[in-house]
Design a protein around this motif. Structure first.
Motif, PDB file in Angstrom:
ATOM      1  N   ILE A  27      37.824  51.985  22.654  1.00 54.62           N
ATOM      2  CA  ILE A  27      38.638  51.044  23.431  1.00 54.62           C
ATOM      3  C   ILE A  27      39.850  50.598  22.629  1.00 54.62           C
ATOM      4  CG2 ILE A  27      38.664  48.731  24.437  1.00 54.62           C
ATOM      5  CD1 ILE A  27      35.771  49.147  25.247  1.00 54.62           C
ATOM      6  N   ALA A  28      39.622  50.281  21.330  1.00 52.47           N
ATOM      7  CA  ALA A  28      40.716  49.808  20.485  1.00 52.47           C
ATOM      8  C   ALA A  28      41.782  50.885  20.297  1.00 52.47           C
ATOM      9  CB  ALA A  28      40.167  49.356  19.137  1.00 52.47           C
ATOM     10  N   GLY A  30      47.637  44.259  25.381  1.00 47.65           N
ATOM     11  CA  GLY A  30      46.696  43.415  26.110  1.00 47.65           C
ATOM     12  C   GLY A  30      46.282  44.041  27.435  1.00 47.65           C
ATOM     13  N   PHE A  31      47.252  44.547  28.187  1.00 52.96           N
ATOM     14  CA  PHE A  31      46.925  45.204  29.449  1.00 52.96           C
ATOM     15  C   PHE A  31      46.149  46.499  29.216  1.00 52.96           C
ATOM     16  CE2 PHE A  31      50.687  42.930  31.530  1.00 52.96           C
ATOM     17  CZ  PHE A  31      49.855  42.075  32.251  1.00 52.96           C
ATOM     18  N   ALA A  32      46.484  47.228  28.150  1.00 55.80           N
ATOM     19  CA  ALA A  32      45.752  48.450  27.843  1.00 55.80           C
ATOM     20  C   ALA A  32      44.303  48.148  27.472  1.00 55.80           C
ATOM     21  CB  ALA A  32      46.448  49.200  26.707  1.00 55.80           C
ATOM     22  N   LEU A  33      44.057  47.049  26.778  1.00 56.78           N
ATOM     23  CA  LEU A  33      42.694  46.629  26.495  1.00 56.78           C
ATOM     24  C   LEU A  33      41.927  46.356  27.783  1.00 56.78           C
ATOM     25  CD1 LEU A  33      43.057  44.217  23.426  1.00 56.78           C
ATOM     26  CD2 LEU A  33      41.668  46.302  23.519  1.00 56.78           C
ATOM     27  N   LEU A  89      37.871  48.293  31.670  1.00 54.09           N
ATOM     28  CA  LEU A  89      37.482  48.704  33.015  1.00 54.09           C
ATOM     29  C   LEU A  89      37.011  50.151  33.039  1.00 54.09           C
ATOM     30  CD1 LEU A  89      40.336  47.014  35.101  1.00 54.09           C
ATOM     31  CD2 LEU A  89      37.932  46.318  34.978  1.00 54.09           C
ATOM     32  N   PHE A  90      37.575  50.970  32.162  1.00 57.29           N
ATOM     33  CA  PHE A  90      37.158  52.371  32.105  1.00 57.29           C
ATOM     34  C   PHE A  90      35.689  52.499  31.697  1.00 57.29           C
ATOM     35  CE2 PHE A  90      41.713  54.072  31.167  1.00 57.29           C
ATOM     36  CZ  PHE A  90      42.042  53.857  32.486  1.00 57.29           C
ATOM     37  N   GLY A 141      40.803  41.885  45.756  1.00 58.78           N
ATOM     38  CA  GLY A 141      40.972  42.582  47.014  1.00 58.78           C
ATOM     39  C   GLY A 141      41.074  44.086  46.847  1.00 58.78           C
ATOM     40  N   LEU A 142      41.865  44.522  45.874  1.00 57.93           N
ATOM     41  CA  LEU A 142      42.003  45.956  45.625  1.00 57.93           C
ATOM     42  C   LEU A 142      40.683  46.556  45.139  1.00 57.93           C
ATOM     43  CD1 LEU A 142      45.516  46.191  43.903  1.00 57.93           C
ATOM     44  CD2 LEU A 142      44.901  46.813  46.252  1.00 57.93           C
ATOM     45  N   GLY A 143      39.940  45.785  44.336  1.00 58.17           N
ATOM     46  CA  GLY A 143      38.653  46.270  43.864  1.00 58.17           C
ATOM     47  C   GLY A 143      37.682  46.510  45.009  1.00 58.17           C
TER      48      GLY A 143
END
Length: 241
Positions: free
Chosen positions: A5-6, A97-100, A105-106, A165-167
């Motif tokens: 993840i990191a 931060g967004f990539a984390l 989520l992956f 909602g998208l989820g």
């Protein structure tokens, strides 16, 4: 898993931050600088008008002079490399931060192929840029806006509602849950974003429209690059195994 993840967040965030900084330097930042010329000229014109009035009425001259004393301005990066460097560093922090978030989520639903990262990226764009901008459009310097705290609350609520909602639309199997997802998407926009009492802007309307377009397209490309890069780095160990 933590190392994976990191690494995904670090490399994908770096690449996406470079893309975002480059796009902003070529398109967004010049528009902001142009708008700042209108913002900076407005106080000057007001000062000239007040000094002219003070000259016509000498009994108010001392008050006018006292009213124009300014404290030392806080430090801000100068235009050029300082501003670009400061923007790039802030973009790097945000992108990592967004990539984390994406890498986390992956772990719940990993993309099978790299191109699927584009869908995740577009979902992030819809959540954090497109949906909030439907009520609170990107603003140039010198644009009237509602109270900051109210805008922040609405922005956060819209982002959370859009993500939920998208989820539901993407992963729920029952049609009733998908209908709930549509309703959740609509709630922030039915409530409405906080708006100023009077809409006004020092910059020309054409410049505002170009800035909104530039901001949305830049963010769309940023999220696309981030999603693709995150998916590639995340699935790379599996592909090489």
């Amino acid at each position: 898993m933590f190392k994976r993840i990191a690494q995904t967040a670090g490399f994908a965030g770096l690449l996406a931050a470079i893309v975002l900084t480059l796009l902003q330097s070529l398109w967004v930042t010049p528009l902001i600088l142009q708008a700042e010329t209108y913002e900076n000229s407005a106080p000057t014109e007001a000062v000239v008008a007040e000094h002219s009035h003070a000259a016509a009425t000498p009994e108010h001259s001392h008050a006018a002079v006292a009213g124009h004393s300014h404290d030392a301005e806080a430090w801000a990066p100068e235009d050029g490399w300082q501003r670009t460097l400061a923007t790039g560093l802030s973009n790097l922090v945000v992108a990592v931060g967004f990539a984390l978030m994406l890498a986390g989520l992956f772990t719940l639903r990993a993309p099978g192929q790299t191109w699927q990262g584009l869908l995740w990226g577009l979902g992030g764009f819809a959540t954090f840029s497109l949906a909030p901008s439907a009520g609170l459009q990107p603003e140039l310097p010198g644009t009237a806006a509602a109270e900051l705290l109210l805008r922040q609350y609405w922005w956060i609520g819209t982002a959370v509602a859009t993500a939920a909602g998208l989820g539901l639309l993407a992963f729920a199997r029952h049609w009733a849950l998908r209908i709930v997802g549509v309703l959740i998407l609509a709630i922030p926009h039915l409530i409405g974003a906080p708006q100023p009492e009077v809409h006004s802007s020092l910059a020309p309307e054409a410049l505002e429209h170009e800035f909104i377009l530039a901001s949305l397209l830049t963010n769309a490309l940023f999220w696309s690059a981030l999603g693709l890069a995150a998916a590639w780095f995340y699935t790379r160990p599996q592909q090489s195994a």
